[in-house]
Scaffold this motif. Structure first.
Motif, PDB file in Angstrom:
ATOM      1  N   TYR A  80      -8.315 -77.841  -2.794  1.00  0.00           N
ATOM      2  CA  TYR A  80      -7.915 -79.260  -2.937  1.00  0.00           C
ATOM      3  C   TYR A  80      -9.254 -79.791  -3.881  1.00  0.00           C
ATOM      4  O   TYR A  80     -10.288 -79.664  -3.672  1.00  0.00           O
ATOM      5  N   SER A  85     -13.862 -84.506  -3.818  1.00  0.00           N
ATOM      6  CA  SER A  85     -14.113 -83.419  -2.793  1.00  0.00           C
ATOM      7  C   SER A  85     -13.501 -82.276  -3.593  1.00  0.00           C
ATOM      8  O   SER A  85     -12.788 -82.138  -4.515  1.00  0.00           O
ATOM      9  N   CYS A  87     -12.293 -78.647  -1.651  1.00  0.00           N
ATOM     10  CA  CYS A  87     -11.981 -77.821  -0.683  1.00  0.00           C
ATOM     11  C   CYS A  87     -11.579 -76.506  -0.989  1.00  0.00           C
ATOM     12  O   CYS A  87     -10.598 -76.360  -1.709  1.00  0.00           O
ATOM     13  N   GLN A  96      -9.992 -83.715   4.869  1.00  0.00           N
ATOM     14  CA  GLN A  96      -9.908 -84.738   3.731  1.00  0.00           C
ATOM     15  C   GLN A  96      -8.865 -85.694   4.522  1.00  0.00           C
ATOM     16  O   GLN A  96      -8.920 -86.994   4.403  1.00  0.00           O
ATOM     17  N   TRP A  97      -7.600 -85.102   4.920  1.00  0.00           N
ATOM     18  CA  TRP A  97      -6.330 -85.814   5.105  1.00  0.00           C
ATOM     19  C   TRP A  97      -6.626 -86.337   6.659  1.00  0.00           C
ATOM     20  O   TRP A  97      -6.144 -87.733   6.783  1.00  0.00           O
ATOM     21  N   LYS A 177     -19.130 -82.790  -4.465  1.00  0.00           N
ATOM     22  CA  LYS A 177     -17.863 -82.427  -4.142  1.00  0.00           C
ATOM     23  C   LYS A 177     -17.825 -81.190  -3.016  1.00  0.00           C
ATOM     24  O   LYS A 177     -17.005 -81.593  -2.012  1.00  0.00           O
ATOM     25  N   ASN A 180     -18.841 -82.457   0.377  1.00  0.00           N
ATOM     26  CA  ASN A 180     -18.139 -83.196   1.107  1.00  0.00           C
ATOM     27  C   ASN A 180     -16.927 -82.274   1.569  1.00  0.00           C
ATOM     28  O   ASN A 180     -16.621 -82.591   2.702  1.00  0.00           O
ATOM     29  N   GLY A 181     -16.443 -81.417   0.772  1.00  0.00           N
ATOM     30  CA  GLY A 181     -15.353 -80.743   1.250  1.00  0.00           C
ATOM     31  C   GLY A 181     -15.943 -79.558   2.495  1.00  0.00           C
ATOM     32  O   GLY A 181     -15.224 -79.574   3.460  1.00  0.00           O
ATOM     33  N   LEU A 184     -17.100 -82.271   5.581  1.00  0.00           N
ATOM     34  CA  LEU A 184     -16.023 -83.405   6.369  1.00  0.00           C
ATOM     35  C   LEU A 184     -15.415 -83.148   7.623  1.00  0.00           C
ATOM     36  O   LEU A 184     -15.287 -83.701   8.674  1.00  0.00           O
TER      37      LEU A 184
END
Length: 194
Positions: A80, A85, A87, A96-97, A177, A180-181, A184
């Motif tokens: 993604y 992000s 991932c 993320q979702w 990015k 974050n991936g 998170l």
């Protein structure tokens, strides 16, 4: 970036041409960069029921569904990629979702328009309205979403472009990015078996 992620990126990253796919014949309807990410559902290309189901699952995820069923459209090893992000597994994508309901009071898909469909790729314009929990104002955002599929019809690469520029996969932005991936999921805690 792991060699697995690099291989996924090299072999599956969609590289849509935003101007060719989205420019409006009426130049006054385009942004200064020559793109029109405003979806026009009546102009959407017809797709198979299987692809419709994928788009429905993806837009449900954008709208905060955070469901294991919707996550099954992704291959176990998938990427993604958006401005915030990067991932490189379905589990990290779930992070993320599963975060959307935590930070958004609401998120809803207002419209989509499928602009390209081939055996291995689907590209659609999307208008998503976000209402953050902290500041209760709604903001619609247009983007170009590209999905690359594997042989089983699972999403192998999901790219969400917010402007006409393709992403750089280097430098400080890429580091942020990826962090974050990678991290998170510790906050959003999606199911471990994803």
């Amino acid at each position: 970036m792991s060699s697995r992620a690099e291989t996924l990126q090299q072999n599956h990253e969609p590289r849509p041409d935003p101007q060719a796919l989205t420019s409006n014949p009426d130049p006054s309807q385009n942004t200064s960069t020559g793109v029109d990410y405003e979806p026009h559902p009546d102009q959407s290309i017809a797709v198979t029921p299987e692809r419709e189901k994928v788009v429905k699952s993806i837009t449900s995820l954008y709208s905060g569904s955070a469901s294991e069923e919707d996550m099954q459209v992704y291959a176990k090893e998938a990427v993604y990629d958006d401005p915030w992000s990067y991932c490189d597994t379905r589990y990290k994508i779930a992070g993320q979702w599963y975060g959307i309901p935590k930070v958004m009071a609401s998120s809803r898909t207002l419209a989509t328009e499928i602009v390209s469909n081939s055996d291995g790729e689907l590209v659609f314009k999307m208008k998503q309205e976000y209402t953050p929990r902290v500041a209760h104002f709604s903001k619609p955002v247009n983007s170009l979403v590209s999905l690359a599929f594997d042989a089983e019809g699972k999403v192998k690469y999901h790219k969400d472009m917010w402007n006409e520029k393709d992403y750089s996969h280097g430098g400080l932005g890429k580091v942020m990015k990826t962090l974050n991936g990678d991290y998170l999921t510790k906050i959003t805690r999606p199911p471990g078996d994803l």
